[in-house]
Scaffold this motif. Structure first.
Motif, PDB file in Angstrom:
ATOM      1  N   ALA A  19       0.815  -1.214   0.000  1.00  0.00           N
ATOM      2  CA  ALA A  19       0.000   0.000   0.000  1.00  0.00           C
ATOM      3  C   ALA A  19       0.852   1.269   0.000  1.00  0.00           C
ATOM      4  CB  ALA A  19      -0.938  -0.003   1.209  1.00  0.00           C
ATOM      5  N   GLU A  20       1.920   1.263   0.764  1.00  0.00           N
ATOM      6  CA  GLU A  20       2.772   2.450   0.882  1.00  0.00           C
ATOM      7  C   GLU A  20       3.822   2.472  -0.224  1.00  0.00           C
ATOM      8  OE1 GLU A  20       2.523   5.053   3.123  1.00  0.00           O
ATOM      9  OE2 GLU A  20       0.584   4.092   3.500  1.00  0.00           O
ATOM     10  N   PRO A  21       4.228   3.656  -0.660  1.00  0.00           N
ATOM     11  CA  PRO A  21       5.247   3.731  -1.707  1.00  0.00           C
ATOM     12  C   PRO A  21       6.594   3.204  -1.227  1.00  0.00           C
ATOM     13  CG  PRO A  21       4.709   5.925  -0.896  1.00  0.00           C
ATOM     14  CD  PRO A  21       3.754   4.978  -0.245  1.00  0.00           C
ATOM     15  N   ALA A  22       7.372   2.695  -2.172  1.00  0.00           N
ATOM     16  CA  ALA A  22       8.710   2.185  -1.889  1.00  0.00           C
ATOM     17  C   ALA A  22       9.745   3.131  -2.480  1.00  0.00           C
ATOM     18  CB  ALA A  22       8.874   0.791  -2.491  1.00  0.00           C
ATOM     19  N   ASN A  23      10.918   3.114  -1.902  1.00  0.00           N
ATOM     20  CA  ASN A  23      12.044   3.872  -2.424  1.00  0.00           C
ATOM     21  C   ASN A  23      12.569   3.115  -3.649  1.00  0.00           C
ATOM     22  OD1 ASN A  23      14.493   5.050  -2.998  1.00  0.00           O
ATOM     23  ND2 ASN A  23      15.153   5.161  -0.868  1.00  0.00           N
ATOM     24  N   PHE A  24      12.445   3.682  -4.823  1.00  0.00           N
ATOM     25  CA  PHE A  24      12.821   2.984  -6.044  1.00  0.00           C
ATOM     26  C   PHE A  24      14.326   2.967  -6.296  1.00  0.00           C
ATOM     27  CE2 PHE A  24       9.087   1.990  -9.006  1.00  0.00           C
ATOM     28  CZ  PHE A  24       8.388   1.441  -7.953  1.00  0.00           C
ATOM     29  N   ARG A  25      15.105   3.540  -5.390  1.00  0.00           N
ATOM     30  CA  ARG A  25      16.550   3.357  -5.464  1.00  0.00           C
ATOM     31  C   ARG A  25      16.928   1.978  -4.942  1.00  0.00           C
ATOM     32  NH1 ARG A  25      18.151   8.749  -2.458  1.00  0.00           N
ATOM     33  NH2 ARG A  25      16.342   8.033  -1.326  1.00  0.00           N
ATOM     34  N   GLN A  78       3.113   8.829 -19.480  1.00  0.00           N
ATOM     35  CA  GLN A  78       2.337   9.966 -18.997  1.00  0.00           C
ATOM     36  C   GLN A  78       1.236   9.448 -18.093  1.00  0.00           C
ATOM     37  OE1 GLN A  78       0.813  11.953 -22.428  1.00  0.00           O
ATOM     38  NE2 GLN A  78      -0.625  10.349 -22.931  1.00  0.00           N
ATOM     39  N   GLY A  79       0.772  10.300 -17.215  1.00  0.00           N
ATOM     40  CA  GLY A  79      -0.284   9.913 -16.286  1.00  0.00           C
ATOM     41  C   GLY A  79       0.250   9.192 -15.063  1.00  0.00           C
ATOM     42  N   ARG A  80      -0.684   8.681 -14.266  1.00  0.00           N
ATOM     43  CA  ARG A  80      -0.351   8.022 -13.009  1.00  0.00           C
ATOM     44  C   ARG A  80      -1.230   6.791 -12.813  1.00  0.00           C
ATOM     45  NH1 ARG A  80       2.103  11.884  -9.296  1.00  0.00           N
ATOM     46  NH2 ARG A  80       2.183  13.892 -10.336  1.00  0.00           N
ATOM     47  N   PHE A  81      -0.767   5.909 -11.949  1.00  0.00           N
ATOM     48  CA  PHE A  81      -1.608   4.798 -11.513  1.00  0.00           C
ATOM     49  C   PHE A  81      -2.602   5.384 -10.511  1.00  0.00           C
ATOM     50  CE2 PHE A  81       2.296   2.665 -12.848  1.00  0.00           C
ATOM     51  CZ  PHE A  81       1.774   1.667 -13.645  1.00  0.00           C
ATOM     52  N   ARG A  82      -3.853   5.529 -10.924  1.00  0.00           N
ATOM     53  CA  ARG A  82      -4.849   6.210 -10.100  1.00  0.00           C
ATOM     54  C   ARG A  82      -5.412   5.328  -9.001  1.00  0.00           C
ATOM     55  NH1 ARG A  82      -8.561   7.100 -14.828  1.00  0.00           N
ATOM     56  NH2 ARG A  82      -7.757   5.051 -14.913  1.00  0.00           N
ATOM     57  N   CYS A  83      -5.637   4.070  -9.297  1.00  0.00           N
ATOM     58  CA  CYS A  83      -6.254   3.154  -8.331  1.00  0.00           C
ATOM     59  C   CYS A  83      -5.159   2.285  -7.726  1.00  0.00           C
ATOM     60  CB  CYS A  83      -7.295   2.287  -9.020  1.00  0.00           C
ATOM     61  SG  CYS A  83      -8.613   3.248  -9.776  1.00  0.00           S
ATOM     62  N   TRP A  84      -5.027   2.370  -6.406  1.00  0.00           N
ATOM     63  CA  TRP A  84      -4.018   1.576  -5.711  1.00  0.00           C
ATOM     64  C   TRP A  84      -4.596   1.115  -4.385  1.00  0.00           C
ATOM     65  CZ3 TRP A  84       0.208   0.094  -8.207  1.00  0.00           C
ATOM     66  CH2 TRP A  84       1.170  -0.603  -7.494  1.00  0.00           C
ATOM     67  N   PRO A  85      -4.342  -0.124  -3.997  1.00  0.00           N
ATOM     68  CA  PRO A  85      -4.865  -0.605  -2.708  1.00  0.00           C
ATOM     69  C   PRO A  85      -4.403   0.282  -1.556  1.00  0.00           C
ATOM     70  CG  PRO A  85      -3.994  -2.422  -3.981  1.00  0.00           C
ATOM     71  CD  PRO A  85      -3.616  -1.167  -4.709  1.00  0.00           C
ATOM     72  N   ARG A  86      -5.298   0.523  -0.619  1.00  0.00           N
ATOM     73  CA  ARG A  86      -4.979   1.388   0.517  1.00  0.00           C
ATOM     74  C   ARG A  86      -4.864   0.622   1.835  1.00  0.00           C
ATOM     75  NH1 ARG A  86      -8.653   5.162  -2.299  1.00  0.00           N
ATOM     76  NH2 ARG A  86      -7.301   6.758  -3.151  1.00  0.00           N
ATOM     77  N   GLU A  87      -5.220  -0.659   1.825  1.00  0.00           N
ATOM     78  CA  GLU A  87      -5.150  -1.436   3.051  1.00  0.00           C
ATOM     79  C   GLU A  87      -3.695  -1.597   3.463  1.00  0.00           C
ATOM     80  OE1 GLU A  87      -6.861  -2.383   0.390  1.00  0.00           O
ATOM     81  OE2 GLU A  87      -8.915  -2.185   1.086  1.00  0.00           O
ATOM     82  N   LEU A  88      -3.397  -1.266   4.707  1.00  0.00           N
ATOM     83  CA  LEU A  88      -2.022  -1.364   5.196  1.00  0.00           C
ATOM     84  C   LEU A  88      -1.795  -2.720   5.826  1.00  0.00           C
ATOM     85  CD1 LEU A  88      -1.612   2.166   6.755  1.00  0.00           C
ATOM     86  CD2 LEU A  88      -0.696   1.364   4.606  1.00  0.00           C
ATOM     87  N   PRO A  89      -0.638  -3.321   5.672  1.00  0.00           N
ATOM     88  CA  PRO A  89       0.519  -2.863   4.907  1.00  0.00           C
ATOM     89  C   PRO A  89       0.418  -3.192   3.424  1.00  0.00           C
ATOM     90  CG  PRO A  89       1.075  -4.897   5.997  1.00  0.00           C
ATOM     91  CD  PRO A  89      -0.344  -4.555   6.414  1.00  0.00           C
ATOM     92  N   GLY A  90      -0.449  -4.152   3.090  1.00  0.00           N
ATOM     93  CA  GLY A  90      -0.599  -4.530   1.691  1.00  0.00           C
ATOM     94  C   GLY A  90      -1.831  -5.379   1.504  1.00  0.00           C
ATOM     95  N   GLN A  91      -2.100  -5.721   0.276  1.00  0.00           N
ATOM     96  CA  GLN A  91      -3.304  -6.469  -0.045  1.00  0.00           C
ATOM     97  C   GLN A  91      -2.973  -7.562  -1.048  1.00  0.00           C
ATOM     98  OE1 GLN A  91      -6.459  -3.958  -1.399  1.00  0.00           O
ATOM     99  NE2 GLN A  91      -7.776  -5.639  -1.952  1.00  0.00           N
ATOM    100  N   VAL A  92      -3.630  -8.714  -0.895  1.00  0.00           N
ATOM    101  CA  VAL A  92      -3.483  -9.794  -1.864  1.00  0.00           C
ATOM    102  C   VAL A  92      -4.528  -9.579  -2.948  1.00  0.00           C
ATOM    103  CG1 VAL A  92      -3.599 -12.280  -2.229  1.00  0.00           C
ATOM    104  CG2 VAL A  92      -2.647 -11.385  -0.105  1.00  0.00           C
ATOM    105  N   LEU A  93      -4.076  -9.570  -4.195  1.00  0.00           N
ATOM    106  CA  LEU A  93      -4.979  -9.385  -5.333  1.00  0.00           C
ATOM    107  C   LEU A  93      -5.043 -10.656  -6.159  1.00  0.00           C
ATOM    108  CD1 LEU A  93      -4.105  -5.907  -6.885  1.00  0.00           C
ATOM    109  CD2 LEU A  93      -5.887  -6.459  -5.251  1.00  0.00           C
TER     110      LEU A  93
END
Length: 120
Positions: A19-25, A78-93
């Motif tokens: 759910a939370e962003p990761a450091n892409f480095r 261009q653009g963004r990923f608009r829909c992203w799971p918000r359940e913390l820490p993550g979600q099984v899809l």
């Protein structure tokens, strides 16, 4: 001719979306550590782990195939990923929902058949 590798999105594949962003480095080791610490999962399980950057413009996929890790990245032109799971820490899809998510669609609206279970 180059060899092609495909990560099969089969119904049995477990897909974890952080759910939370990761450091892409971070590379493979950093993301595997995040899987252990944040998602409390085993990065060697064969599950597919999906992370996004802070700006919602890129995703990284991490999966262990029995011999080593695969790390794949998709960055939108261009653009963004608009829909992203918000359940913390993550979600099984479901794997089909991941395909919708990676296409920039609303994974929650993807629907699909519920998993089949044997009735006792």
């Amino acid at each position: 001719m180059a060899d092609e590798v495909v990560i099969a999105l089969t119904p049995r594949l477990r897909v974890w979306v952080a759910a939370e962003p990761a450091n892409f480095r971070c590379g493979i080791d950093g993301l595997a550590r995040r899987v252990r610490q944040v998602l409390a999962e085993d990065p060697f399980s064969g599950a597919l782990f999906v992370f996004r950057n802070r700006r919602h413009t890129a995703v990284k996929l991490l999966v262990y195939d029995g011999q080593g890790f695969w790390l794949c990245q998709k960055r939108l032109s261009q653009g963004r990923f608009r829909c992203w799971p918000r359940e913390l820490p993550g979600q099984v899809l479901a794997p089909h929902a991941l395909a919708v998510l990676l296409s920039g669609g609303d994974y929650a609206a993807a629907g699909g058949m519920p998993p089949w279970r044997v009735l006792a």
